[in-house]
Scaffold this active site. Structure first.
Site, PDB file in Angstrom:
ATOM      1  CB  CYS A 109      32.777  34.795  44.091  1.00  7.81           C
ATOM      2  SG  CYS A 109      32.896  36.576  43.857  1.00  7.81           S
ATOM      3  CB  CYS A 129      29.947  36.983  44.708  1.00  4.95           C
ATOM      4  SG  CYS A 129      30.624  37.079  43.054  1.00  4.95           S
TER       5      CYS A 129
END
Length: 145
Positions: free
Chosen positions: A73, A70
């Site tokens: 993230c 991600c």
């Protein structure tokens, strides 16, 4: 336990420590292993540690659910770490959902990154999406009481 005592789980050895509220400012250490209970860095939680840290901490605990694939993230990781260094009376932790899928499943994470705030084993708030440090700090401060 008096009203001024809090339970804080050591993320290193998993011992539950009783800490007087008045001692939170003096960097309390674990009574079992001697490691600091409150640090400027987020703790990496595992399948074995996630439930105890969330369920047994009386202190506000912010968990960042993230995944290695991600990009938002990964962009938020340094922001989350910076926020942790500014809020020394809060436990900051991270759970890598692609590594510990079973452990994070009960928390119904639908998008990444998602920060979930827990106190006394109960979810008190949730915030999805990558945020800059200042917004993470403001969000956490709004939850402190």
């Amino acid at each position: 336990m008096s009203e001024q005592d809090l339970h804080i789980v050591c993320t290193d050895c998993q011992a539950t420590n009783r800490v007087p509220t008045a001692k939170l400012d003096s960097a309390p250490n674990c009574g079992k292993c001697g490691e600091p209970l409150l640090t400027a860095n987020p703790h990496e939680l595992t399948a074995q540690t996630i439930n105890k840290v969330i369920q047994k901490n009386d202190i506000l605990t912010i968990v960042d659910f993230w995944a290695s694939w991600c990009q938002p993230c990964l962009m938020m990781a340094p922001q989350f770490k910076a926020a942790a260094s500014q809020l020394p009376k809060v436990v900051f932790a991270k759970v890598q959902t692609d590594k510990y899928e079973q452990a994070s499943a009960p928390y119904n994470i639908r998008s990444l990154p998602t920060m979930v705030a827990f106190r006394n084993g109960k979810e008190v708030a949730r915030q999805s999406g990558a945020l800059p440090t200042v917004q993470i700090v403001q969000w956490v401060q709004s939850l402190q009481s």
